[in-house]
Design an enzyme around this catalytic site. Structure first.
Site, PDB file in Angstrom:
ATOM      1  N   GLY A  35       2.066  -8.950 -11.310  1.00 37.67           N
ATOM      2  CA  GLY A  35       2.451  -7.795 -10.494  1.00 37.67           C
ATOM      3  C   GLY A  35       2.781  -8.179  -9.061  1.00 37.67           C
ATOM      4  CG  ASP A  58       0.078  -8.599 -15.567  1.00 33.12           C
ATOM      5  OD1 ASP A  58      -0.124  -7.509 -16.151  1.00 33.12           O
ATOM      6  OD2 ASP A  58       0.376  -8.670 -14.366  1.00 33.12           O
ATOM      7  NE  ARG A 106      -1.348   4.127  -0.660  1.00 33.54           N
ATOM      8  CZ  ARG A 106      -1.422   4.486   0.627  1.00 33.54           C
ATOM      9  NH1 ARG A 106      -1.252   5.746   0.988  1.00 33.54           N
ATOM     10  NH2 ARG A 106      -1.656   3.569   1.554  1.00 33.54           N
ATOM     11  NE  ARG A 112      -5.527   2.089   0.391  1.00 32.14           N
ATOM     12  CZ  ARG A 112      -5.277   2.434   1.649  1.00 32.14           C
ATOM     13  NH1 ARG A 112      -5.498   3.680   2.054  1.00 32.14           N
ATOM     14  NH2 ARG A 112      -4.798   1.550   2.500  1.00 32.14           N
ATOM     15  CG  ASP A 175      -9.083  -1.986   5.417  1.00 26.71           C
ATOM     16  OD1 ASP A 175      -7.918  -1.558   5.366  1.00 26.71           O
ATOM     17  OD2 ASP A 175      -9.914  -1.793   4.508  1.00 26.71           O
ATOM     18  CG  HIS A 202      -9.128  -0.547   1.048  1.00 29.84           C
ATOM     19  ND1 HIS A 202      -8.574  -1.099   2.191  1.00 29.84           N
ATOM     20  CD2 HIS A 202      -8.124  -0.528   0.136  1.00 29.84           C
ATOM     21  CE1 HIS A 202      -7.311  -1.405   1.977  1.00 29.84           C
ATOM     22  NE2 HIS A 202      -7.008  -1.060   0.724  1.00 29.84           N
TER      23      HIS A 202
HETATM   24  C1  LMR Z   1      -3.218  -1.361   1.522  1.00 23.83           C
HETATM   25  O1  LMR Z   1      -4.200  -1.186   2.250  1.00 23.83           O
HETATM   26  O2  LMR Z   1      -2.108  -1.652   1.978  1.00 23.83           O
HETATM   27  C2  LMR Z   1      -3.401  -1.302   0.031  1.00 23.83           C
HETATM   28  O3  LMR Z   1      -4.624  -0.718  -0.274  1.00 23.83           O
HETATM   29  C3  LMR Z   1      -2.274  -0.639  -0.690  1.00 23.83           C
HETATM   30  C4  LMR Z   1      -2.098   0.806  -0.333  1.00 23.83           C
HETATM   31  O4  LMR Z   1      -1.915   1.616  -1.256  1.00 23.83           O
HETATM   32  O5  LMR Z   1      -2.086   1.153   0.835  1.00 23.83           O
END
Ligand code: LMR
Length: 341
Positions: A35, A58, A106, A112, A175, A202
């Site tokens: 992916g 996968d 997404r 999310r 993050d 997250h």
């Molecule tokens: C991010 O933080 O970029 C990932 O978790 C993907 C997302 O859907 O934002």
């Protein structure tokens, strides 16, 4: 199956014990390797000389990714597996670390949490396979929504009798990377010199950067508001820019590769401390079973979960907001496994 799992558990324990004292031998497995995140993650893991055996799985495409990576001149072996011919069990057997980026990303306008319906069952089924074939591996979850998928994996492991809270992690490293990068843009510094602790979870408001503990506690007012918002919703910037083609893959792969490297470094006897989403005592009394904070990693996984440390009133408010949403996200994951075992 039980005898098989026990044998592989013994082999892993032996190998880690051996690794701490001699040449390291680490098998890392990527589930979802073909992916958007899986491919660059596989590349970065092939470049990591601590990885000696890289297994890529996968539903389709993994043998191709493995063949491609295998031409890169580092010493590790690379193998690719599909569901046919017991590929998942072959990929997982003997694993030290299993990283899961599998699932759908997404699209613009989605949170999310909107991924839950599809990704929950994907992660649940992979967790069952981990419990069966590599019950002692460290599992690191990238698949979103991480706030819920980590509890899903925990519930599956509990139902299989293999749950060890020290060995399950939600990867929140992106993050931390974003915080370092965005602060460096404000201050004109090198991001590598900008450690930032990010706590909570997250997703959106659950992401709480502790700027008061960074090198720049002076950041305040509108600048702090804008910085905090950018870190919390940094993923949306990428989703918007990709315009329907998914979410962060390259930066997420870098984040996951860095977290995997921290695990492997800690296996070899050098503890590493960094924020990650774990089964945490910090807010259990308030019914919040999982929380991200600084965790010291060791050969057996999470050795020490650190408290948040002194918070500014601004951050205290953010943590309160994060806890409210996290509680719901965690319950959603737990309920899902109860209703869809
Ligand atoms: C991010 O933080 O970029 C990932 O978790 C993907 C997302 O859907 O934002």
């Amino acid at each position: 199956m039980v005898a098989f799992a026990a044998r592989s558990m013994f082999a892993q324990t032996q190998r880690r014990a051996f690794s701490a004292s001699a040449a390291s031998q680490y098998k890392v497995v990527v589930l979802g390797a073909a992916g958007g995140i899986g491919q660059p993650l596989s590349l970065l893991l092939k470049l990591n000389t601590k990885v000696t055996d890289l297994a890529l799985y996968d539903l389709r495409g993994a043998p191709g990714v493995a063949a491609d990576c295998s031409h890169i001149p580092t010493a590790s072996t690379v193998s690719g597996y599909l569901p046919a011919d017991d590929g998942l069990s072959k990929a997982l057997t003997g694993a030290d670390v299993v990283v899961i980026p599998a699932g759908i990303p997404r699209k613009p306008g989605m949170t999310r949490d909107d991924l839950f319906n599809t990704n929950a069952s994907i992660v649940r089924d992979l967790a069952k396979a981990i419990a069966d074939y590599s019950p002692k591996a460290i599992t690191a979850i990238i698949s979103n929504p991480v706030n819920s998928t980590v509890p899903i994996v925990a519930e599956v492991f509990k139902s299989k009798g293999t749950y060890d809270p020290k060995r399950l992690f939600g990867v929140t490293t992106l993050d931390v990377l974003r915080s370092a990068r965005f602060i460096s843009e404000i201050k004109g510094t090198d991001p590598k010199d900008e450690p930032v602790s990010v706590v909570g979870g997250h997703s959106g408001v659950t992401i709480v950067p502790l700027i008061s503990q960074s090198n720049h506690p002076d950041i305040s007012g509108e600048t702090l508001d804008a910085l905090t918002h950018r870190i919390q919703f940094g993923g949306d910037e990428v989703v918007k820019a990709k315009d329907g083609a998914g979410s962060a893959t390259l930066s997420m792969a870098q984040a996951a590769a860095r977290f995997t490297n921290s695990l492997l470094t800690s296996f070899s006897g050098t503890p590493v401390t960094e924020p990650t989403y774990v089964d945490s005592p910090l807010f259990k009394s308030e019914g919040i079973e999982f929380f991200s904070s600084k965790v010291t990693l060791g050969p057996n996984g999470a050795e020490e979960i650190h408290p948040l440390g002194p918070l500014s009133p601004y951050e205290e408010k953010l943590v309160e907001e994060a806890k409210e949403t996290l509680k719901k996200n965690i319950a959603k994951g737990v309920d899902f496994v109860k209703q869809n075992p």
